[in-house]
Design a protein around this motif. Structure first.
Motif, short mmCIF file in Angstrom:
data_model
loop_
_atom_site.label_atom_id
_atom_site.label_comp_id
_atom_site.label_asym_id
_atom_site.label_seq_id
_atom_site.Cartn_x
_atom_site.Cartn_y
_atom_site.Cartn_z
N LEU A 45 0.84 -1.19 0.00
CA LEU A 45 0.00 0.00 0.00
C LEU A 45 0.88 1.24 0.00
N GLU A 46 0.58 2.14 -0.86
CA GLU A 46 1.33 3.40 -0.94
C GLU A 46 0.53 4.48 -0.24
N LEU A 47 0.46 4.43 1.08
CA LEU A 47 -0.32 5.38 1.85
C LEU A 47 0.60 6.39 2.53
N SER A 48 0.11 7.62 2.64
CA SER A 48 0.85 8.64 3.38
C SER A 48 0.64 8.40 4.87
N ALA A 49 1.40 9.07 5.70
CA ALA A 49 1.24 8.95 7.15
C ALA A 49 -0.16 9.37 7.57
N ASP A 50 -0.68 10.44 6.97
CA ASP A 50 -2.03 10.90 7.30
C ASP A 50 -3.08 9.84 6.92
N GLU A 51 -2.89 9.20 5.78
CA GLU A 51 -3.84 8.16 5.35
C GLU A 51 -3.80 6.96 6.30
N TRP A 52 -2.59 6.59 6.76
CA TRP A 52 -2.46 5.48 7.72
C TRP A 52 -3.17 5.84 9.02
N LEU A 53 -2.98 7.07 9.49
CA LEU A 53 -3.64 7.50 10.73
C LEU A 53 -5.15 7.47 10.58
N GLU A 54 -5.65 7.95 9.45
CA GLU A 54 -7.09 7.91 9.22
C GLU A 54 -7.61 6.48 9.24
N MET A 55 -6.86 5.58 8.60
CA MET A 55 -7.27 4.19 8.52
C MET A 55 -7.26 3.55 9.91
N THR A 56 -6.22 3.80 10.71
CA THR A 56 -6.14 3.17 12.02
C THR A 56 -7.13 3.75 13.01
#
Length: 70
Positions: free
Chosen positions: A55-66
């Motif tokens: 997955l090519e996610l940004s840090a913000d996207e990872w935080l949103e997902m978690t």
């Protein structure tokens, strides 16, 4: 401190091994710290940093997902 891979291999050091420094005869000597470890700690040390994601996610996207925001 980063120790070049060829030097680590010659010294028998693994990534994240602890070392100590000694000044002897106008030379700096780096030695591994001897400490008892459990088999579980050794397994974790060997696996540390080996996980990858496609997955090519940004840090913000990872935080949103978690956080369940996605």
């Amino acid at each position: 401190m980063t120790i070049p891979q060829n030097i680590r291999e010659l010294a028998g050091l693994k990534p994240y091994d602890e070392v100590e420094f000694e000044y002897r005869n106008k030379q700096i000597v780096v030695k591994p710290v001897k400490r008892a470890s459990t088999p579980g700690e050794e397994a974790i040390a060997l696996l540390r940093g080996s996980g990858t994601s496609k997955l090519e996610l940004s840090a913000d996207e990872w935080l949103e997902m978690t956080r369940g925001e996605r």
